[in-house]
Design an enzyme around this catalytic site. Sequence first.
Site, PDB file in Angstrom:
ATOM      1  N   VAL A  90       0.839  -1.192   0.000  1.00  0.00           N
ATOM      2  CA  VAL A  90       0.000   0.000   0.000  1.00  0.00           C
ATOM      3  C   VAL A  90       0.875   1.244   0.000  1.00  0.00           C
ATOM      4  CG1 VAL A  90      -0.198   0.061   2.521  1.00  0.00           C
ATOM      5  CG2 VAL A  90      -1.950   1.162   1.136  1.00  0.00           C
ATOM      6  N   THR A  91       0.427   2.281  -0.700  1.00  0.00           N
ATOM      7  CA  THR A  91       1.128   3.553  -0.652  1.00  0.00           C
ATOM      8  C   THR A  91       0.130   4.699  -0.705  1.00  0.00           C
ATOM      9  OG1 THR A  91       3.059   4.752  -1.472  1.00  0.00           O
ATOM     10  CG2 THR A  91       1.507   3.941  -3.129  1.00  0.00           C
ATOM     11  N   TYR A  92       0.657   5.883  -0.467  1.00  0.00           N
ATOM     12  CA  TYR A  92      -0.159   7.102  -0.492  1.00  0.00           C
ATOM     13  C   TYR A  92       0.213   7.923  -1.708  1.00  0.00           C
ATOM     14  CZ  TYR A  92      -1.223  12.015   0.419  1.00  0.00           C
ATOM     15  OH  TYR A  92      -1.634  13.313   0.291  1.00  0.00           O
ATOM     16  N   HIS A  93      -0.804   8.466  -2.383  1.00  0.00           N
ATOM     17  CA  HIS A  93      -0.615   9.481  -3.408  1.00  0.00           C
ATOM     18  C   HIS A  93      -1.449  10.697  -3.031  1.00  0.00           C
ATOM     19  CE1 HIS A  93       1.464   6.653  -5.911  1.00  0.00           C
ATOM     20  NE2 HIS A  93       0.401   5.916  -6.149  1.00  0.00           N
ATOM     21  N   ILE A 129       8.360   2.893  -5.882  1.00  0.00           N
ATOM     22  CA  ILE A 129       8.223   2.330  -7.226  1.00  0.00           C
ATOM     23  C   ILE A 129       7.331   1.104  -7.142  1.00  0.00           C
ATOM     24  CG2 ILE A 129       9.427   1.149  -9.109  1.00  0.00           C
ATOM     25  CD1 ILE A 129      11.862   2.874  -8.515  1.00  0.00           C
ATOM     26  N   GLY A 130       6.368   1.027  -8.048  1.00  0.00           N
ATOM     27  CA  GLY A 130       5.520  -0.151  -8.183  1.00  0.00           C
ATOM     28  C   GLY A 130       5.082  -0.252  -9.625  1.00  0.00           C
ATOM     29  N   GLY A 147       4.352   2.952 -12.069  1.00  0.00           N
ATOM     30  CA  GLY A 147       5.659   3.577 -12.148  1.00  0.00           C
ATOM     31  C   GLY A 147       6.184   4.034 -10.809  1.00  0.00           C
ATOM     32  N   PHE A 148       6.363   5.360 -10.648  1.00  0.00           N
ATOM     33  CA  PHE A 148       7.006   5.873  -9.426  1.00  0.00           C
ATOM     34  C   PHE A 148       6.218   7.028  -8.847  1.00  0.00           C
ATOM     35  CE2 PHE A 148       9.157   8.398 -12.801  1.00  0.00           C
ATOM     36  CZ  PHE A 148       8.898   9.693 -12.339  1.00  0.00           C
ATOM     37  N   CYS A 179       4.204   0.576   2.074  1.00  0.00           N
ATOM     38  CA  CYS A 179       4.987  -0.488   1.439  1.00  0.00           C
ATOM     39  C   CYS A 179       5.195  -1.679   2.363  1.00  0.00           C
ATOM     40  CB  CYS A 179       6.327   0.053   0.948  1.00  0.00           C
ATOM     41  SG  CYS A 179       6.166   1.499  -0.120  1.00  0.00           S
TER      42      CYS A 179
END
Length: 238
Positions: free
Chosen positions: A87-90, A153-154, A165-166, A183
Amino acid sequence: MSTSTLPTRAAFWSYLGRVPYREAEALQRAAREAIRRGEGADRFFLLEHPNVYTLGRNATPADVLASPAWLAAHGFEVVECDRGGQVTYHGPGQLVGYPVINLSPDRRDIRRYVHDLQEVLLRILADYGVAGERREGQEYVGIWLEGAKIASIGVHLSRWITTHGFALNVTTDLSLFAGIIPCGLSQVRMTSLAALTGKTPPLAEVAARAAVHFGTVFGREMVASGLAESEVPAGRLG
């Protein structure tokens, strides 16, 4: 070592400003299918997202710590996607880069691809006086500095055509990473270009630097381009 005799391919890059996550996914899918049909060139979409937590293929709902009430109050979406990672944050102030490129015939190596994305990020940071670094281990993919993570990066590959991408933290509100286990690393510390240097460059400026470095690292002739009318999501015309 042999040198490739393949001609330099063009890649069309666009800085799109703030784009909802699902719209960006649709842009990538459309670009990928155009390449697959032999009707489209490589693309490099650069943008930022409204607040969203995205769950990659290895994520679980437990990676999101924030309550549904908090998510709603802060205008967050939670979206599952097909990229690698957890998991990530945007969100605002974070430059997201989505290369949709064909790695065939000469770059069919996923490790090389990730390494080259890292190289693009390292060169962007160097432009602002920041010496980022790679770390060993699949769980540490991204860019780090003094034990803190500044970029994630994923990626996803389908028949050697890339998507996702990133994400590079430029002026990102780092407190919003507290709603997840970024992550899958429970003790990770996140940082940003602004936190490290006090500089707050416009994302459009950082995007332009990303396009230049992407062209150098990937051997593409970068061509600035807006979206074709057929690519603009419904509701955005006018």
